[in-house]
Every structure is written in C-alpha cells, then in structure tokens.
Design an enzyme around this catalytic site. Structure first.
Site, PDB file in Angstrom:
ATOM      1  N   GLN A 151     101.912  64.063   4.283  1.00  0.00           N
ATOM      2  CA  GLN A 151     100.626  63.607   4.768  1.00  0.00           C
ATOM      3  C   GLN A 151     100.228  64.451   5.967  1.00  0.00           C
ATOM      4  O   GLN A 151     101.034  65.259   6.425  1.00  0.00           O
ATOM      5  CB  GLN A 151     100.715  62.137   5.130  1.00  0.00           C
ATOM      6  CG  GLN A 151     101.060  61.285   3.904  1.00  0.00           C
ATOM      7  CD  GLN A 151     100.877  59.788   4.126  1.00  0.00           C
ATOM      8  OE1 GLN A 151     100.470  59.330   5.173  1.00  0.00           O
ATOM      9  NE2 GLN A 151     101.198  59.012   3.098  1.00  0.00           N
TER      10      GLN A 151
ATOM     11  N   GLU B 159      98.908  63.986  -4.133  1.00  0.00           N
ATOM     12  CA  GLU B 159     100.008  63.825  -3.166  1.00  0.00           C
ATOM     13  C   GLU B 159     101.080  64.823  -3.560  1.00  0.00           C
ATOM     14  O   GLU B 159     101.536  64.815  -4.707  1.00  0.00           O
ATOM     15  CB  GLU B 159     100.583  62.404  -3.195  1.00  0.00           C
ATOM     16  CG  GLU B 159      99.599  61.368  -2.679  1.00  0.00           C
ATOM     17  CD  GLU B 159     100.180  59.945  -2.642  1.00  0.00           C
ATOM     18  OE1 GLU B 159     101.416  59.791  -2.499  1.00  0.00           O
ATOM     19  OE2 GLU B 159      99.382  59.003  -2.785  1.00  0.00           O
TER      20      GLU B 159
ATOM     21  N   ASN C 218      95.448  53.854  -7.044  1.00  0.00           N
ATOM     22  CA  ASN C 218      96.485  54.825  -6.684  1.00  0.00           C
ATOM     23  C   ASN C 218      97.808  54.342  -7.262  1.00  0.00           C
ATOM     24  O   ASN C 218      98.162  53.171  -7.100  1.00  0.00           O
ATOM     25  CB  ASN C 218      96.616  54.913  -5.155  1.00  0.00           C
ATOM     26  CG  ASN C 218      97.870  55.667  -4.729  1.00  0.00           C
ATOM     27  OD1 ASN C 218      97.905  56.898  -4.788  1.00  0.00           O
ATOM     28  ND2 ASN C 218      98.919  54.940  -4.331  1.00  0.00           N
ATOM     29  N   GLU C 219      98.520  55.223  -7.924  1.00  0.00           N
ATOM     30  CA  GLU C 219      99.820  54.880  -8.502  1.00  0.00           C
ATOM     31  C   GLU C 219      99.793  53.472  -9.108  1.00  0.00           C
ATOM     32  O   GLU C 219     100.608  52.611  -8.776  1.00  0.00           O
ATOM     33  CB  GLU C 219     100.938  55.030  -7.456  1.00  0.00           C
ATOM     34  CG  GLU C 219     101.108  56.472  -7.014  1.00  0.00           C
ATOM     35  CD  GLU C 219     102.396  56.776  -6.241  1.00  0.00           C
ATOM     36  OE1 GLU C 219     103.142  55.841  -5.898  1.00  0.00           O
ATOM     37  OE2 GLU C 219     102.643  57.974  -5.995  1.00  0.00           O
TER      38      GLU C 219
HETATM   39  O1  AHR Z   1     102.793  59.061   0.600  1.00  0.00           O
HETATM   40  C1  AHR Z   1     103.558  57.902   0.615  1.00  0.00           C
HETATM   41  C2  AHR Z   1     103.417  57.083  -0.656  1.00  0.00           C
HETATM   42  O2  AHR Z   1     103.902  57.819  -1.734  1.00  0.00           O
HETATM   43  C3  AHR Z   1     102.010  56.728  -1.059  1.00  0.00           C
HETATM   44  O3  AHR Z   1     101.544  55.591  -0.415  1.00  0.00           O
HETATM   45  C4  AHR Z   1     102.144  56.490  -2.531  1.00  0.00           C
HETATM   46  O4  AHR Z   1     100.972  56.819  -3.246  1.00  0.00           O
HETATM   47  C5  AHR Z   1     103.314  57.378  -2.934  1.00  0.00           C
HETATM   48  O5  AHR Z   1     104.255  56.668  -3.646  1.00  0.00           O
END
Ligand code: AHR
Length: 496
Positions: A352, A295, A174-175
């Site tokens: 989220q 996201e 992730n990222e």
């Molecule tokens: O959603 C919060 C954060 O935002 C996540 O952990 C990351 O993937 C993004 O930078």
C-alpha cells in the site's frame, strides 16, 4: 562476473504503457490512511495540507502516483460513504484484515479527493458490496459525479465541491470470494450484474471493475456472465498478487531471495493467463475488458498471521514490514512484466502507499523516510505513457536453478527519446552489460539503485542508507553502450 548483451527492439513496439499501471492503494488499515496520510488536526507538531501530512505528500510528489485506489481492500466492504461527509461524522468500528479500530471517518470522500488533487492522481473508489446495497453505491456515484441539480449534488456542493469529482473507476466490491462476503463465483457474477446495471444507469461513463481471484473462480465468473450483454457490464477484471514465499523480511537466505524474485516474475504469467480467459470469453465481441491488478507487492511473514513462514509474525499485527533492497529489485522485476503485458493490463496498484505492506513511504511519529522500493518506482518515471519496447537478452548468465537471465531490462520510447531500465537480479555477482539501443545519440541521465546487501533498508535513524546514485555509461560504438551493475541493483538510462 556476469557478461550480458541487451538489444532494444525498436522495430517491435509492444503497446503504450498506461500511467494507470503505476497506481497506488490506500486502505484504512493500520497506519496507512490515519497517521500515514491523514493527521487531521490531531498533530500540531507535524505540518499538513489541511490535515494531509505534508512530508508524506511531498515525498509522494517525487513519484508517479497517477492513480490511487481507496478506501480498501477488505475495509471497502464495510465502508458507508455517508459516514465520511459533512461536519457530523460517526465513529465506527474500522474493520479490515482482522483489525478493529476506532474510525472517526475524518478522512472521507472530500479529503481523499483533495489528496488526489495534491498528487495529481486519478481517484479509484472501491464500493461496498459486502454490507452495503446497490442503492448505496449508486448514491455514492451520483454524489461524486452528477452535474444534475439533485439533492445529492446540492449536498456535495454544500460540502465544498460544486464541480463533480468525475470519478471514472469504481470497484464493485473487493475480494468478494473472501472478506467481501464469501461469495461463490456464480452468485457473485449474478450480483455483479445487478450492481453494474444500476451503476451504469447513474453514470454511463463509469468504468466498472469486477472482482476476480485465482483461475478457477475467474473461469467460473466469466462462464456465468458469458452472455455478451453481461460481459459488457465489466470494463476491468480485478486480480491480486502478493508475494509471500520469500521467507523473513530481513533475515532471508539466498534461496529465499531468489524465491521472492521468482514470485514477482510469475505475476506476468498470471496476468497473461487471465487475459487469455477473458479473450476466450469475449470471443468475437469488440468490447474490451482489461485486467486490474489492483493489489500487488510483497507481504512478508512478519506482517501477516497466515501463510508460509509466519510462525514468528509480530504481535500485534500492524501490517507493517521492513522494505529492503530485495523488495526494490522485486518491484523492477514486476514492472518489466507489466510493460510486457501493457496491452491487456489496464491498471495496477501497489499495496500500500504508506506504512502498510510494500510501502514506498514510511513514518514514525514526526519522522518520514522512503524505502528502496520508492526509488525503484522513481526510476521508472520516464516509461509512463511511452511505447514499450522489448529487450532481447544475449550471452546471459542464468539465475541459480532457473533459466531466467540474471540481467533483464525493459525499454520504452517517447518524444524525448529511449529509456532503458536494467535489473541485475543476481544475489552476489556484478554484471558487465553491453547495451544496443537504436537511435540513441547521447545519455540524458543515468541513475543507479544499489546497496551493499540485498537486506539493506532505510529507517528513521538512517533514512539515506539506500538511495540513487549516478551511473557511469560508456559509449561503445554507434548506438552501443556499456554499463557495470552491482549485484541486486536497478538502473535507468535515458537517451536522447
Ligand atoms: O492489502 C491488505 C489486504 O489484502 C486487503 O484489504 C485485501 O483486499 C487483501 O486481502
């Protein structure tokens, strides 16, 4: 007063709106997973489904939650899945986005699958490429998915699930350009290849998600993996979009109101541009790579220690923010774009699901309430799985300093008939809308989400400040309808 005509183009179907575009995201960050979703046996005063908070799960059942991504986010690249199975679970440092907390791992793989079952959601697991290994991720895939009588299969069985979980979607990190290891695109692309090759051996049916970022990274990643054999190791390409230029969560100006909506609108362009890069990279290949916007949402300055306007951020940072009517309008704007891009956008996850960032559901102790964005999502339920149809806008009034129409809409067709969701993006002007939609005989239902102010919120004390109401729809001739929309509002009309 704005006067607009909208024409649903039944003759120009765009594509099927995959239910996966209505996914959510649950990270072990702040009070999203622990406290928001999972209370274990800590809170005897709050009813639960085996530790999963009942009021929250019941509220979420009122939404489409067809897909749920877990356990991160940045958390995923520290997460060791074995910590979250069995009866002896270690307490680790729970780390994401600069927070460090005690994490007892009581919400692990089996509890997450139980949540997905309760919600009817497809699980989407984000793997650890930051502090983990290819073998560790292969083992998680085997643990979840194998029907072969291996030690990991027997362990899963002993932990309560004889049947495989059948997890299709796996994020490879992730990222990874940032919190997931600070890779450069070339080294991530090579590492991705290795992970994906090994994962495919374990589960050839797994859909693998590679990590993208902004244009430069995305182009470089695709260039590094441009060999068709390498591109075939990827099923989805992940991009994230947070809207951060809308000023304060509550005390925003009119200009900032429009700034946020413009960012929400621009999400479609980002998706479409990224799809173009993928198309170019694939050339004549028949392999499909979709875009995973895994996201997305509003991230207000109060809830982050970085980015614009954050001088007044709350301390300590909890990643919680007020969710206003403006945020709900932004959801509707973004979903219009998702429908337009439904041929290339294969999944999307609002960030989220509870308490954190752009959450549709909030809790405070034993209280639970839903935000205006919850209703904006609920208004779109009938679009899931339906055929997206374009809507032409005529006679429109544009938004200030922009050529975007104040009133816009998205439509879809399924076996039950046509559904149209109309948004009045204007800050303070009412709209009178003449709607033309083919083969619409009668109104099955019509609902409106509006509020006196774009700053309106729900809260533990006033949980029903913003809620849905019935919308009046007047017949105006064959297949012609008229509705009146207050400023900053969203409405859905289902026709038979
Ligand atoms: O959603 C919060 C954060 O935002 C996540 O952990 C990351 O993937 C993004 O930078």
């Amino acid at each position: 007063m704005i006067e607009t005509t909208l024409t649903v183009r039944g003759d120009q179907p765009i594509g099927t709106i995959s239910p996966r575009l209505y996914g959510h995201f649950a990270e072990h960050l702040g009070r999203c997973c622990y406290d928001g979703l999972w209370i274990g046996n800590q809170r005897t005063d709050i009813p639960s489904y085996g530790g999963l908070r009942k009021d929250v799960v019941d509220a979420l059942k009122g939404l489409p939650v067809p897909l749920l991504r877990w356990p991160g986010g940045c958390y995923a690249d520290h997460y060791h899945w074995r910590d979250g199975i069995g009866s002896q679970r270690p307490t680790r440092l729970g780390m994401s986005c600069g927070l460090q907390v005690e994490d007892d791992n009581s919400l692990g793989t089996h509890e997450f699958m139980a949540l997905c079952r309760l919600l009817g959601a497809e699980p989407y697991l984000a793997g650890n490429m930051g502090s983990g290994s290819a073998q560790e991720l292969c083992d998680w895939v085997e643990y979840c998915n194998t029907a072969v009588n291996t030690t990991l299969m027997r362990e899963r069985s002993a932990n309560g699930s004889r049947d495989p979980f059948g997890v299709k979607l796996w994020g490879v990190g992730n990222e990874n350009w940032g919190c997931g290891g600070n890779y450069d695109p070339e080294s991530y692309a090579r590492e991705y290849r290795r992970y994906a090759t090994m994962l495919r051996h374990v589960d050839p049916g797994a859909e693998l998600v590679a990590c993208g970022q902004e244009d430069e990274w995305n182009l470089q990643f695709l260039k590094t993996n441009s060999n068709p054999r390498h591109l075939e190791l990827m099923d989805h390409f992940s991009i994230h979009r947070y809207w951060i230029h809308g000023g304060p969560e509550l005390d925003f100006s009119e200009q900032q109101y429009y700034g946020l909506l413009a960012e929400a609108d621009e999400t479609e362009e980002f998706v479409s541009r990224t799809a173009g890069f993928i198309r170019d990279a694939l050339g004549s290949s028949t392999h499909k790579v979709g875009i995973a916007l895994d996201e997305w949402g509003v991230w207000h300055p109060e809830a982050r220690p970085w980015g614009p306007d954050n001088e007044g951020h709350r301390e300590p940072i909890t990643y919680e923010q007020a969710g206003t009517m403006r945020d709900a309008v932004a959801v509707a704007v973004a979903l219009e774009g998702f429908h337009h891009q439904c041929k290339v956008l294969t999944l999307a996850n609002l960030a989220q699901i509870v308490n954190v960032l752009h959450a549709p559901v909030m809790t405070d102790g034993a209280s639970m309430w839903v935000t205006p964005s919850y209703y904006a999502l609920q208004l779109h339920t009938a679009h899931l799985g339906a055929m997206a149809l374009p809507v032409d806008v005529g006679h429109g009034t544009s938004l200030p300093n922009s050529d975007t129409s104040a009133v816009t809409a998205t439509a879809s067709l399924n076996a039950g008939g046509t559904t149209v969701t109309v948004t009045n993006r204007h800050y303070d002007q009412q709209a009178s809308v003449s709607l033309s939609a083919p083969n619409t005989r009668a109104v099955k239902s019509a609902q409106l989400l509006s509020a006196d102010s774009p700053r309106a919120v729900n809260s533990a004390q006033q949980p029903h400040q913003v809620k849905l109401a019935a919308l009046q729809v007047d017949a105006d001739g064959a297949d012609q309808w008229r509705i009146e929309l207050p400023p900053h509002s969203v409405a859905t009309i289902q026709f038979t």
